[in-house]
Design an enzyme around this catalytic site. Sequence first.
Site, PDB file in Angstrom:
ATOM      1  N   CYS A 199       0.615  -1.307   0.097  1.00  0.00           N
ATOM      2  CA  CYS A 199      -0.037   0.056  -0.185  1.00  0.00           C
ATOM      3  C   CYS A 199       0.744   1.204  -0.488  1.00  0.00           C
ATOM      4  CB  CYS A 199      -0.921   0.105   0.784  1.00  0.00           C
ATOM      5  SG  CYS A 199      -2.108  -1.604   1.345  1.00  0.00           S
ATOM      6  N   HIS A 236      -3.319   7.563   0.788  1.00  0.00           N
ATOM      7  CA  HIS A 236      -4.252   5.953   0.969  1.00  0.00           C
ATOM      8  C   HIS A 236      -4.977   5.742   1.985  1.00  0.00           C
ATOM      9  CE1 HIS A 236      -4.546   1.179   0.661  1.00  0.00           C
ATOM     10  NE2 HIS A 236      -4.080   0.912   1.890  1.00  0.00           N
ATOM     11  N   ASN A 251      -9.677  -0.937  -0.778  1.00  0.00           N
ATOM     12  CA  ASN A 251      -8.800  -1.051  -0.199  1.00  0.00           C
ATOM     13  C   ASN A 251      -7.960  -1.708  -1.435  1.00  0.00           C
ATOM     14  OD1 ASN A 251      -6.136  -1.154   0.242  1.00  0.00           O
ATOM     15  ND2 ASN A 251      -6.006  -1.600   2.578  1.00  0.00           N
TER      16      ASN A 251
END
Length: 405
Positions: free
Chosen positions: A181, A331, A361
């Site tokens: 990420c 993020h 996500n």
Amino acid sequence: MATNASGFFTAPTVPSQRRKIQHSIRIFGSGFPFPEGISKRVFCSSTFEGAEKHVGASASESRSPKLVSKGCKLIGCGSAVPSLKISNDDLAKVVDTNDEWISVRTGIRNRRVISGKESLTTLAVEAAHKALEMAQVDVDDVDLILVCTSTPDDVFGCAPKVQKALGCARNPLAYDITAACSGFILGLVSAYCHIKAGGFKNVLVIGADALSRIVDWTDRGTCILFGDAAGAVLIQACDGEDDGLLSFDVHSDGEGYRHLNAALKENETDDELGSNGSVLGFPPRQASYSCLQMNGKEVFRFAVRVVPQSIEYSLAKAGLPASSIDWLLLHQANQRILDAVSTRLQIPSEQVISNLANYGNTSAGSIPLALDEAVRSGKVKPGHTIAAAGFGAGLTWASTIFRWG
């Protein structure tokens, strides 16, 4: 070459090579102060011995960098998502959960999952084409392709496949960056260094992940969070006064690995290997990667602690106050994390870019995907200053301050 703590290349110290180089170029306008005693000169050569023998490229076609550029800017973006949309209600049919439970705790309502003939490569290529189109840059003018991913279509890497699918006739360098990420922000750092110290002109940075491949779809603690996507930006060399990548702050802490990982494990077998007089333990057992394992509470605590601090460091390096930020772009992991970080930095919620309700996500794809939507919707305009941060597996975290356009 060696690097200092800010990621800058210092001059090589090999006398035999230095005598062969006729020109040196100073780099200024970096957004970072140089520590005292660190050389500001970067040496480069426009030709390499034997370059004319490179398969498929003549000397006149070589894409070898020739000049060290003073600055770089983000001039194009694009994104792509799979066609299959999975809602919270869809998930409730395969795991013990419901829409309210997921949305209240995460802010997520839908996610996209690769299916059919789709692949990570096809998503990355689609996003890259859109970024090149916006930037008005021809594919054959691309000098470098960085694919930030932890879920490539091939364990040896996805970037060369993306390069081939894009149709790059001049064989530019293409390689993967594996940082989950945090990957896209670290891709920006790498592009910055290649442009500043390597003389590259046009760099494609692609964030793309398909975490649906490594999620345990029976574990409601993790499967509700993740989706697949790709996003890309075109970073171009420019004059120092137009420099758009203002500063970076990057860190890793392997102690936190236990909180978020997808480790390699040996497959269990009934028969012991090493019979017929062969060495015990050889041949080795076949191995495969486990499903993603995450301690959600620890990752949440980690993110709300380090991300605001990292952005504050980046602002200080850029010499900017928090009030100069037009947009906060994090993020897209969990809406609660976005809210906690914006509160700590005293950035109003209306200045926080968030699209995780629709995609969940998407790991390295989340920041460029959200940026692309914000640019194309007219939210983010040329000249806007953006504070961005990625955080996740490693544990790794990174932030940057950049100006769009």
